[in-house]
Structures are given as C-alpha cells and as structure tokens.
Design an enzyme around this catalytic site. Structure first.
Site, PDB file in Angstrom:
ATOM      1  N   THR A  88      -9.931  16.674   8.413  1.00 40.91           N
ATOM      2  CA  THR A  88     -10.869  17.621   7.788  1.00 40.91           C
ATOM      3  C   THR A  88     -12.223  17.648   8.484  1.00 40.91           C
ATOM      4  O   THR A  88     -13.214  18.056   7.874  1.00 40.91           O
ATOM      5  CB  THR A  88     -11.053  17.302   6.291  1.00 40.91           C
ATOM      6  OG1 THR A  88     -11.678  16.012   6.179  1.00 40.91           O
ATOM      7  CG2 THR A  88      -9.731  17.297   5.548  1.00 40.91           C
ATOM      8  N   HIS A 112     -15.499   3.519   8.935  1.00 46.55           N
ATOM      9  CA  HIS A 112     -15.448   4.624   9.910  1.00 46.55           C
ATOM     10  C   HIS A 112     -15.638   4.134  11.344  1.00 46.55           C
ATOM     11  O   HIS A 112     -14.935   4.579  12.262  1.00 46.55           O
ATOM     12  CB  HIS A 112     -16.510   5.669   9.546  1.00 46.55           C
ATOM     13  CG  HIS A 112     -16.265   7.019  10.136  1.00 46.55           C
ATOM     14  ND1 HIS A 112     -16.583   8.184   9.504  1.00 46.55           N
ATOM     15  CD2 HIS A 112     -15.737   7.411  11.319  1.00 46.55           C
ATOM     16  CE1 HIS A 112     -16.247   9.218  10.261  1.00 46.55           C
ATOM     17  NE2 HIS A 112     -15.743   8.766  11.373  1.00 46.55           N
ATOM     18  N   TYR A 120     -18.379  13.573   7.320  1.00 48.21           N
ATOM     19  CA  TYR A 120     -18.055  14.962   7.638  1.00 48.21           C
ATOM     20  C   TYR A 120     -18.826  15.942   6.746  1.00 48.21           C
ATOM     21  O   TYR A 120     -18.875  17.143   7.038  1.00 48.21           O
ATOM     22  CB  TYR A 120     -16.538  15.235   7.520  1.00 48.21           C
ATOM     23  CG  TYR A 120     -15.675  14.394   8.427  1.00 48.21           C
ATOM     24  CD1 TYR A 120     -16.224  13.684   9.502  1.00 48.21           C
ATOM     25  CD2 TYR A 120     -14.306  14.284   8.228  1.00 48.21           C
ATOM     26  CE1 TYR A 120     -15.430  12.894  10.328  1.00 48.21           C
ATOM     27  CE2 TYR A 120     -13.504  13.503   9.057  1.00 48.21           C
ATOM     28  CZ  TYR A 120     -14.084  12.808  10.096  1.00 48.21           C
ATOM     29  OH  TYR A 120     -13.301  12.022  10.908  1.00 48.21           O
ATOM     30  N   LEU A 173      -4.353  16.178  20.284  1.00 52.53           N
ATOM     31  CA  LEU A 173      -4.411  17.344  21.173  1.00 52.53           C
ATOM     32  C   LEU A 173      -5.616  17.232  22.102  1.00 52.53           C
ATOM     33  O   LEU A 173      -6.069  18.228  22.667  1.00 52.53           O
ATOM     34  CB  LEU A 173      -4.516  18.642  20.353  1.00 52.53           C
ATOM     35  CG  LEU A 173      -3.435  18.862  19.289  1.00 52.53           C
ATOM     36  CD1 LEU A 173      -3.640  20.196  18.572  1.00 52.53           C
ATOM     37  CD2 LEU A 173      -2.049  18.814  19.933  1.00 52.53           C
ATOM     38  N   GLY A 183       0.796  -1.243   0.000  1.00 49.71           N
ATOM     39  CA  GLY A 183       0.000   0.000   0.000  1.00 49.71           C
ATOM     40  C   GLY A 183       0.813   1.270   0.000  1.00 49.71           C
ATOM     41  O   GLY A 183       0.283   2.342   0.252  1.00 49.71           O
ATOM     42  N   ASP A 212      -7.096  13.534   5.858  1.00 47.08           N
ATOM     43  CA  ASP A 212      -8.049  12.548   6.373  1.00 47.08           C
ATOM     44  C   ASP A 212      -9.468  13.086   6.229  1.00 47.08           C
ATOM     45  O   ASP A 212      -9.802  14.120   6.795  1.00 47.08           O
ATOM     46  CB  ASP A 212      -7.756  12.281   7.853  1.00 47.08           C
ATOM     47  CG  ASP A 212      -8.714  11.256   8.442  1.00 47.08           C
ATOM     48  OD1 ASP A 212      -8.501  10.057   8.173  1.00 47.08           O
ATOM     49  OD2 ASP A 212      -9.677  11.652   9.129  1.00 47.08           O
ATOM     50  N   LEU A 262       2.499  12.882   9.636  1.00 47.47           N
ATOM     51  CA  LEU A 262       1.673  14.035  10.006  1.00 47.47           C
ATOM     52  C   LEU A 262       0.482  14.150   9.069  1.00 47.47           C
ATOM     53  O   LEU A 262       0.647  14.374   7.866  1.00 47.47           O
ATOM     54  CB  LEU A 262       2.484  15.327   9.893  1.00 47.47           C
ATOM     55  CG  LEU A 262       3.603  15.537  10.887  1.00 47.47           C
ATOM     56  CD1 LEU A 262       4.093  16.970  10.831  1.00 47.47           C
ATOM     57  CD2 LEU A 262       3.123  15.218  12.281  1.00 47.47           C
TER      58      LEU A 262
HETATM   59  N1  NAP Z   1     -12.305   8.241  13.290  1.00 51.67           N
HETATM   60  C1  NAP Z   1     -13.002   9.039  14.030  1.00 51.67           C
HETATM   61  O1  NAP Z   1     -14.055   8.684  14.571  1.00 51.67           O
HETATM   62  C2  NAP Z   1     -12.521  10.434  14.249  1.00 51.67           C
HETATM   63  C3  NAP Z   1     -13.037  11.195  15.297  1.00 51.67           C
HETATM   64  C4  NAP Z   1     -12.559  12.495  15.465  1.00 51.67           C
HETATM   65  C5  NAP Z   1     -11.596  13.003  14.610  1.00 51.67           C
HETATM   66  N2  NAP Z   1     -11.140  12.241  13.580  1.00 51.67           N
HETATM   67  C6  NAP Z   1     -10.146  12.772  12.632  1.00 51.67           C
HETATM   68  O2  NAP Z   1      -9.073  13.283  13.353  1.00 51.67           O
HETATM   69  C7  NAP Z   1      -8.838  14.643  12.975  1.00 51.67           C
HETATM   70  C8  NAP Z   1      -8.218  15.339  14.120  1.00 51.67           C
HETATM   71  O3  NAP Z   1      -9.253  15.816  15.003  1.00 51.67           O
HETATM   72  P1  NAP Z   1      -8.996  16.357  16.387  1.00 51.67           P
HETATM   73  O4  NAP Z   1     -10.164  17.000  16.914  1.00 51.67           O
HETATM   74  O5  NAP Z   1      -8.436  15.228  17.122  1.00 51.67           O
HETATM   75  O6  NAP Z   1      -7.833  17.440  16.039  1.00 51.67           O
HETATM   76  P2  NAP Z   1      -6.828  18.085  17.047  1.00 51.67           P
HETATM   77  O7  NAP Z   1      -5.946  18.950  16.221  1.00 51.67           O
HETATM   78  O8  NAP Z   1      -6.226  17.081  17.968  1.00 51.67           O
HETATM   79  O9  NAP Z   1      -7.808  18.968  17.927  1.00 51.67           O
HETATM   80  C9  NAP Z   1      -8.470  20.027  17.323  1.00 51.67           C
HETATM   81  C10 NAP Z   1      -8.702  21.045  18.403  1.00 51.67           C
HETATM   82  O10 NAP Z   1      -7.425  21.500  18.857  1.00 51.67           O
HETATM   83  C11 NAP Z   1      -7.313  22.884  18.687  1.00 51.67           C
HETATM   84  N3  NAP Z   1      -5.964  23.154  18.143  1.00 51.67           N
HETATM   85  C12 NAP Z   1      -5.440  22.809  16.955  1.00 51.67           C
HETATM   86  N4  NAP Z   1      -4.165  23.218  16.863  1.00 51.67           N
HETATM   87  C13 NAP Z   1      -3.888  23.854  18.024  1.00 51.67           C
HETATM   88  C14 NAP Z   1      -2.751  24.498  18.528  1.00 51.67           C
HETATM   89  N5  NAP Z   1      -1.635  24.582  17.811  1.00 51.67           N
HETATM   90  N6  NAP Z   1      -2.808  25.030  19.773  1.00 51.67           N
HETATM   91  C15 NAP Z   1      -3.934  24.972  20.511  1.00 51.67           C
HETATM   92  N7  NAP Z   1      -5.059  24.373  20.091  1.00 51.67           N
HETATM   93  C16 NAP Z   1      -5.032  23.807  18.843  1.00 51.67           C
HETATM   94  C17 NAP Z   1      -8.397  23.303  17.724  1.00 51.67           C
HETATM   95  O11 NAP Z   1      -8.813  24.565  18.103  1.00 51.67           O
HETATM   96  P3  NAP Z   1      -9.622  25.574  17.117  1.00 51.67           P
HETATM   97  O12 NAP Z   1     -10.957  24.920  16.876  1.00 51.67           O
HETATM   98  O13 NAP Z   1      -9.679  26.809  17.917  1.00 51.67           O
HETATM   99  O14 NAP Z   1      -8.793  25.699  15.888  1.00 51.67           O
HETATM  100  C18 NAP Z   1      -9.458  22.247  17.962  1.00 51.67           C
HETATM  101  O15 NAP Z   1     -10.277  22.622  19.062  1.00 51.67           O
HETATM  102  C19 NAP Z   1     -10.212  15.130  12.521  1.00 51.67           C
HETATM  103  O16 NAP Z   1     -10.171  16.269  11.713  1.00 51.67           O
HETATM  104  C20 NAP Z   1     -10.674  13.916  11.757  1.00 51.67           C
HETATM  105  O17 NAP Z   1     -10.059  13.868  10.491  1.00 51.67           O
HETATM  106  C21 NAP Z   1     -11.564  10.972  13.408  1.00 51.67           C
END
Ligand code: NAP
Length: 314
Positions: free
Chosen positions: A28, A119, A57, A220, A18, A52, A24
C-alpha cells in the site's frame, strides 16, 4: 515452503503459532489517498488477501476504509485477510511502541494485526516528525535505544494476542543474527528488497533454515527502467511462456520460496499481478543465472525510505 501448488491461494506457515501468510501480497505504498482506496479495493476484488501497510506511508486510514468497505461488499471475513503494518523509526523507544501500534490499529479500523514489523533497524529521534533532520539536513538518529529494546516491546505485543506475528524489515543478516539469537520470540517474517538483481540468497537460506518467511518487496524492481522488468532474459521468457514480464518476475519470486509484495494501482494490473503460475524449470533456472546485481532502495543503509516524499519543513 508454500502450502499449495497454486501461488494465488498459496500460503506459508509462520512460526510461533502465527498462522500462515498468503504468498501474494498487495503493498500500500501509494502516495495518493484516492488511489490508495481504489487500488486496495481492486486488489481485494482481484483476489489478494494479504495487505502490507505502514504508519510511515501516511495512508492507513484510507487502507482501513477500503478494506472495511471491500470486505462488506465481497462478503469476506476479517479472518480471511492478512494485514501487516510497521512501526516507524521515531517510535523505537519501548514506551512508544504500544501507542504507535494502537494508533495504527485505530486508523486501519482493525482490532488485531496479523503481522507487526519494525520498519527499519534504525531508531530516529522520537517525536511527531517522521523525518527528523539537523541543520545540515542529516537524519537525527536516536542512540538511546537498541533494536533489541524495541524487539522486546514487540514480544510483549505478541504476548497479548492483538498481534499474531512479529518481524523485521530492511535488515541484513549481520543485524538479524544477533537479534535472532537474543529474541525470546523469534521473528516470523523478514521483509527486504528482493528481485533477480538482488536475490538475497544468503539471507533467504538463513530464513529457510530457521522457519522465517522472507517477504520480498520490489519484486518488479520498483518498476524502474532500466531494471528487472526490462531485462532481456525476463522479456524473452515472458514471450516464450505467454505471460507478461511482471507475471514472470512475480512467479519467480514465489517459486523460489519467498512471499512477495506488489503494488498494482489499477484493476487491470491487479488482475494481471494476481494471475501468476509456475514457470517451466528451464525459465526459472535462466532467471537464477542473471548476473546483474543492483540494490534499488537505499533504506537498508540509512533508515530513510527512497520512495516516500520527504517533508520540506523537516
Ligand atoms: N519495507 C520497506 O522499506 C519497503 C520499501 C518499499 C516497498 N515496500 C512495500 O512493498 C510494496 C511493493 O512495492 P514495490 O514498489 O516494490 O511494488 P512493485 O509492484 O514491485 O513495483 C511497483 C512499480 O511497478 C509498476 N507495476 C506494477 N505492476 C506492473 C505490471 N503488471 N507491469 C508493469 N509495471 C507494473 C508500478 O507502476 P505504476 O506506478 O505505473 O502502477 C510501480 O511503478 C510497497 O507497496 C510496500 O508495501 C516496503
């Protein structure tokens, strides 16, 4: 094993031919369509090459638009980016898999996918409503299809080459093991919530032993406070090494051998979240010793995502 010492360009090999996945990844899961476009463009400009997505979404069109424009503007080839999307719970019936895959590709304006994930392991009642509910507002599950039935349909997609790798998301070891045993094509990637409060050590060990990439979402802690971003250990390390708390958490995830997804929404944060480097060993060890344990996203228990607004009419 990461194939480069620089996380920013690091990739991890995927099984079953694959190719490889950039460590990194840019996630989305962004509710606002306009922000989806600007954030995706900014991520590409900052250097992210792994995107991703998910049909659930509701913004694959905007991601596709942003990628198409961003690749052209930056002189970046399609082969230089890695795009994932995910099959939603209402499309688990095998006959629904290929149409769902084609629809996602069409919205993303792509002719192949690097990775297609189931998913969640939960099948919902098939249909156009992504969040089918009964009169009591309970999710309507579909008991007429097994995870293995759906996996077999993904194996067929992988066979025909329009999808280079296949995997699962929001799955625990108990459900992964039997699927892994029965799979003709073994999963290349397992995407789960993971951060210092939920290190998923046992799952990571299984993945390591079997050549599966563990792809961490919420590195995060979904930005939640209190949460890993405000943890005193993380704050102290950030001050000590001259990085931001976000950069420390992302570096920790990469350093322990997971790929990761983060969702910076501005250009500044995209540059910040991409600019990560190896932590000193003592800092890495200190994070490993954090004792707090907390799951932030309940999706793994129900199949209903915690961070996608639920349609009121469902
Ligand atoms: N498989 C699943 O079920 C599932 C579930 C959830 C997510 N995901 C995937 O994982 C991705 C990551 O999601 P995540 O929510 O885990 O992303 P994350 O980057 O870990 O957390 C996003 C949050 O962190 C904040 N943030 C981002 N960069 C920052 C920084 N440099 N300093 C301070 N705060 C920061 C953002 O704030 P702001 O909103 O203020 O920018 C947002 O509230 C999603 O987009 C999606 O693709 C998958």
């Amino acid at each position: 094993m990461i194939e480069s010492s620089d996380f920013r360009t690091g990739t991890m090999p995927l099984n079953h031919g694959g190719g490889s996945i950039p460590v990194l990844g840019f996630g989305t899961l962004i509710p606002d369509p306009a922000v989806t476009i600007t954030a995706t463009r900014s991520a590409l400009e900052a250097g992210f090459r792994h995107f991703d997505c998910a049909e659930r979404y509701g913004n694959e069109r905007e991601v596709g638009e942003a990628l198409q424009a961003g690749l052209a503007a930056g002189g970046i080839a399609r082969e230089d980016i890695f795009v994932t999307t995910k099959l939603w719970n209402t499309n688990h019936r095998p006959e629904r898999v290929q149409p769902a895959f084609d629809a996602s590709l069409n919205r993303l304006k792509l002719n192949y996918l690097d990775l297609y994930l189931i998913h969640t392991p939960y099948a919902f009642q098939p249909g156009d409503n992504p969040d089918p509910r009964d009169q009591n507002n309970n999710v309507m599950y579909d008991r007429g299809v097994t995870l293995l039935d759906t996996w077999r349909a993904l194996e067929d997609l992988a066979d025909n080459g329009r999808c280079r790798a296949i995997g699962l998301s929001d799955i625990g070891l108990n459900d992964l093991l039997p699927l892994y045993e029965s799979a003709r094509i073994k999963p290349s990637v397992v995407q789960v919530e993971s951060h210092p409060y939920l290190p998923e050590t046992e799952l990571l060990e299984f993945c390591r032993q079997n050549g599966i990439v563990l792809l961490a979402f919420a590195p995060l802690g979904h930005g939640m406070r209190p949460g890993p971003l405000g943890d005193p250990v993380i704050l102290a390390i950030a001050a000590r090494v001259g990085k931001t708390p976000a950069q420390v958490l992302l570096a920790w995830a990469a350093q322990r051998g997971t790929a990761l997804l983060t969702t910076p929404k501005t250009a500044e944060r995209a540059r910040e979240n991409f600019d990560i480097s190896t932590l000193p060993q003592d800092a890495f060890d200190e994070i490993n010793r954090i004792q707090t344990r907390q799951r932030l996203n309940d999706v793994v228990n129900t199949g209903s995502p915690g961070f996608i607004p639920r349609a009121k009419s469902a």
